[in-house]
Design a protein around this motif. Structure first.
Motif, PDB file in Angstrom:
ATOM      1  N   ARG A  20      48.009   4.438 -50.740  1.00 15.65           N
ATOM      2  CA  ARG A  20      48.532   4.387 -52.102  1.00 15.65           C
ATOM      3  C   ARG A  20      48.392   5.754 -52.783  1.00 15.65           C
ATOM      4  O   ARG A  20      49.308   6.214 -53.486  1.00 15.65           O
ATOM      5  CB  ARG A  20      47.804   3.310 -52.904  1.00 15.65           C
ATOM      6  N   ALA A  71      50.949   8.159 -51.468  1.00 14.99           N
ATOM      7  CA  ALA A  71      52.246   7.880 -52.089  1.00 14.99           C
ATOM      8  C   ALA A  71      52.326   8.469 -53.490  1.00 14.99           C
ATOM      9  O   ALA A  71      53.379   8.978 -53.913  1.00 14.99           O
ATOM     10  CB  ALA A  71      52.482   6.367 -52.132  1.00 14.99           C
ATOM     11  N   ARG A  98      52.871  12.226 -53.164  1.00 18.70           N
ATOM     12  CA  ARG A  98      54.252  12.487 -52.765  1.00 18.70           C
ATOM     13  C   ARG A  98      55.199  12.317 -53.944  1.00 18.70           C
ATOM     14  O   ARG A  98      56.145  13.098 -54.116  1.00 18.70           O
ATOM     15  CB  ARG A  98      54.642  11.545 -51.620  1.00 18.70           C
TER      16      ARG A  98
END
Length: 236
Positions: free
Chosen positions: A39, A42, A45
């Motif tokens: 998580r 992510a 990113r």
């Protein structure tokens, strides 16, 4: 650990690895679960981090990514607020105003939870003692340091003797009750410390002194360290 702190720590950990590192290793380094790690990757990113890799293959952060200014850890944010509050309370007028403006500008780009931390921060600065005779000249001293420009002034020493000085200012020390200009003194051909409240007839020559302030600061620090070492040896 707050999530913002964990994101920063993940970024710093990824930078330590020059080759792809497995998610399990990262999770162990950070003391989090794999699910939390995925998580957080992510999240990075989504903020523009070029993290290559997938579960089972390993992850690698490509160089060049910097987090936006809104990503402060809780400790960093507290240090920032405490420092700016000290400057706002004890700096000269322009410097105090700049400190308040900096906090307002940073607060404006922070996400709501971090912005609330600024508004609700409970680290306080005690009342500042009045320091007379400094406001007018401190800005000029700071500008001379910044621009590496020679200054001329009259200086009243602790014994009451007044002398004309021509100096290369390269640092300005802020203490609770005094401000101290650190400079190379052409008159004494050596480093000297000048209390700002004992400086008068200040003249900005507009001339740049022949050495870089970074070099002067480095040499001055070396002298200070050598003096401290010698004093410690003499007392042992």
């Amino acid at each position: 650990m707050a999530r913002s702190d964990r994101i920063l720590l993940l970024l710093q950990t990824l930078r330590q690895y020059r080759r792809p590192v497995r998610g399990e290793q990262l999770a162990e380094d950070l003391s989090v679960s794999l699910r939390t790690l995925y998580r957080d990757i992510a999240t990075l990113r989504a903020q523009g981090a070029d993290i290559r890799g997938e579960p089972g293959m390993g992850y690698q952060l490509k160089s060049g990514f910097l987090l936006p200014t809104m990503m402060f850890s809780e400790e960093e944010l507290e240090a920032l607020i405490l420092g700016t509050r000290w400057v706002a309370a004890r700096g000269d007028g322009d410097l105090a105003q700049a400190a308040r403006a900096a906090v307002a500008r940073i607060s404006a780009v922070l996400p709501a939870p971090l912005r609330d931390q600024i508004e609700e921060n409970q680290l306080l600065i005690g009342p500042a003692e009045q320091v007379d005779g400094l406001a007018g000249d401190l800005k000029r001293l700071r500008e001379a340091v910044r621009r590496e420009q020679t200054l001329q002034f009259s200086y009243l020493d602790l014994s009451g003797q007044k002398s004309a000085r021509r100096v290369w200012p390269f640092a300005l020390g802020y203490f609770d009750q005094v401000r101290v200009l650190v400079a190379w003194c052409e008159t004494r051909n050596d480093f000297r410390h000048f209390r700002a409240d004992r400086i008068s007839d200040l003249l900005e020559t507009g001339e740049r002194y022949p050495r870089r302030k970074a070099a002067l600061l480095s040499e001055w620090r070396a002298r200070q360290q050598a003096g401290a070492s010698n004093a410690a040896a003499d007392s042992s």
